[in-house]
Scaffold this active site. Structure first.
Site, PDB file in Angstrom:
ATOM      1  N   HIS A 195      27.005 -44.966   6.144  1.00  0.00           N
ATOM      2  CA  HIS A 195      25.981 -45.824   5.835  1.00  0.00           C
ATOM      3  C   HIS A 195      25.807 -45.299   4.127  1.00  0.00           C
ATOM      4  O   HIS A 195      25.940 -44.261   3.669  1.00  0.00           O
ATOM      5  CB  HIS A 195      24.346 -45.197   6.260  1.00  0.00           C
ATOM      6  CG  HIS A 195      23.247 -46.228   5.959  1.00  0.00           C
ATOM      7  ND1 HIS A 195      22.802 -46.178   4.712  1.00  0.00           N
ATOM      8  CD2 HIS A 195      22.671 -47.347   6.458  1.00  0.00           C
ATOM      9  CE1 HIS A 195      21.805 -47.120   4.732  1.00  0.00           C
ATOM     10  NE2 HIS A 195      21.792 -47.886   5.689  1.00  0.00           N
ATOM     11  N   GLU A 202      26.738 -54.256   4.915  1.00  0.00           N
ATOM     12  CA  GLU A 202      25.562 -54.268   4.075  1.00  0.00           C
ATOM     13  C   GLU A 202      25.648 -54.395   2.691  1.00  0.00           C
ATOM     14  O   GLU A 202      26.176 -52.905   2.043  1.00  0.00           O
ATOM     15  CB  GLU A 202      24.817 -53.120   4.702  1.00  0.00           C
ATOM     16  CG  GLU A 202      24.924 -52.839   5.937  1.00  0.00           C
ATOM     17  CD  GLU A 202      23.468 -51.693   6.142  1.00  0.00           C
ATOM     18  OE1 GLU A 202      22.527 -52.145   6.803  1.00  0.00           O
ATOM     19  OE2 GLU A 202      23.878 -50.616   6.133  1.00  0.00           O
ATOM     20  N   GLY A 225      17.122 -52.860   1.500  1.00  0.00           N
ATOM     21  CA  GLY A 225      15.606 -52.414   0.996  1.00  0.00           C
ATOM     22  C   GLY A 225      15.080 -53.382  -0.248  1.00  0.00           C
ATOM     23  O   GLY A 225      14.089 -52.774  -0.799  1.00  0.00           O
TER      24      GLY A 225
HETATM   25  C1  PEP Z   1      19.909 -50.508   6.130  1.00  0.00           C
HETATM   26  O1  PEP Z   1      19.831 -49.474   5.228  1.00  0.00           O
HETATM   27  O2  PEP Z   1      20.563 -50.035   7.355  1.00  0.00           O
HETATM   28  C2  PEP Z   1      19.093 -51.362   6.255  1.00  0.00           C
HETATM   29  C3  PEP Z   1      19.497 -52.482   6.783  1.00  0.00           C
HETATM   30  O3  PEP Z   1      17.933 -51.516   5.501  1.00  0.00           O
HETATM   31  P1  PEP Z   1      16.896 -52.549   5.304  1.00  0.00           P
HETATM   32  O4  PEP Z   1      16.866 -53.502   6.254  1.00  0.00           O
HETATM   33  O5  PEP Z   1      15.570 -51.834   5.158  1.00  0.00           O
HETATM   34  O6  PEP Z   1      17.344 -53.375   3.948  1.00  0.00           O
END
Ligand code: PEP
Length: 256
Positions: A101, A174, A180
């Site tokens: 992550h 991501e 976030g």
């Molecule tokens: C994450 O950090 O895995 C994530 C998806 O965060 P968010 O949905 O809050 O952007």
């Protein structure tokens, strides 16, 4: 294409809840979570912080909701203060573990070698990684995201090459600038990047199974259009997953 796909929603609670708050959430919602999973046929994976894993495992024992950890040690055991072993995760009842992550990569300066070892530890103890990749804002702007994803997938590929048995791996794409922030890329952009992931993992597909997830500011509104991305089988959800009603809407948006 999505008709026969097993769908997944991963709730990454990060450190949003204290121990007591996490217990309270699960006490209040575990029954509804199970009903939601039954009704939607989406596999729900809850990833609380390490302090609450055991208790939540106990609570989820009566359900078919799966448990995931937010991290694990690259080491099997030994003098590693503050770390959590894959063996312990397995004994607690975790089936999944988030690896790489961006918040951990940054905080812990994780190298490819460390990521490789973490994945190996998980496989040794029959857990599946939820392996996170994603480009930074400047890489997005400089259009180098494709290169970045290929580089980030290399440690996973190296481990898979050495596996004799079939493994299940979730890959969560991501974009860091989406996590976030409420900023989410267009489906066209995301589709192109998921295409790169598919292409990169193609040589491993005969032996192993992959679940592609999108993560980054998923909410109950954008989930509907994000679900149109053909390659994805679900979402990795941070903040919104701490609110049961929002989580429910996100899970239900993966229908049809
Ligand atoms: C994450 O950090 O895995 C994530 C998806 O965060 P968010 O949905 O809050 O952007």
């Amino acid at each position: 294409m999505k008709q026969n796909v097993q769908r997944f929603v991963v709730a990454n609670w990060k450190m949003y809840f204290s121990h007591a708050q996490a217990l309270n959430w699960i006490e209040k919602n575990s029954k509804m979570l199970q009903e939601l999973q039954n009704e939607s046929n989406v596999s729900i994976i809850v990833c609380p912080s390490a302090d609450s894993l055991s208790y939540i495992a106990h609570k989820l024992k009566q359900t078919t909701i799966m448990l995931g950890s937010q991290n694990c040690s690259a080491h099997e055991n030994g003098a590693y203060t503050g770390q959590i072993a894959a063996q312990s995760l397995s004994e607690i009842g975790c089936k999944w573990c988030i690896i790489g992550h961006s918040e951990v990569r940054t905080a812990c300066d994780e190298t490819d070698l460390v990521l490789q070892s973490k994945i190996e530890r998980l496989f040794e103890h029959h857990l599946s990684p939820i392996f996170c990749v994603g480009e930074k804002q400047e890489e997005y702007q400089h259009k180098t995201a494709q290169k970045k994803l290929k580089e980030q997938l290399a440690p996973l590929q190296r481990v898979l090459e050495r596996q004799h048995q079939s493994k299940t791996v979730a890959i969560a794409y991501e974009p860091l600038w989406s996590i976030g922030t409420g900023k989410v890329a267009s489906n066209d952009y995301l589709q192109e990047l998921f295409g790169i992931i598919e292409q990169s993992m193609e040589p491993y597909q005969k032996q192993h199974s992959f679940v592609l997830l999108y993560g980054g500011s998923v909410d109950e509104i954008n989930a509907v259009r994000l679900w149109q991305i053909p390659q994805i089988a679900g979402f990795l959800v941070g903040k919104a997953s701490t609110d049961f009603q929002l989580l429910k809407k996100i899970v239900l948006s993966t229908r049809g």
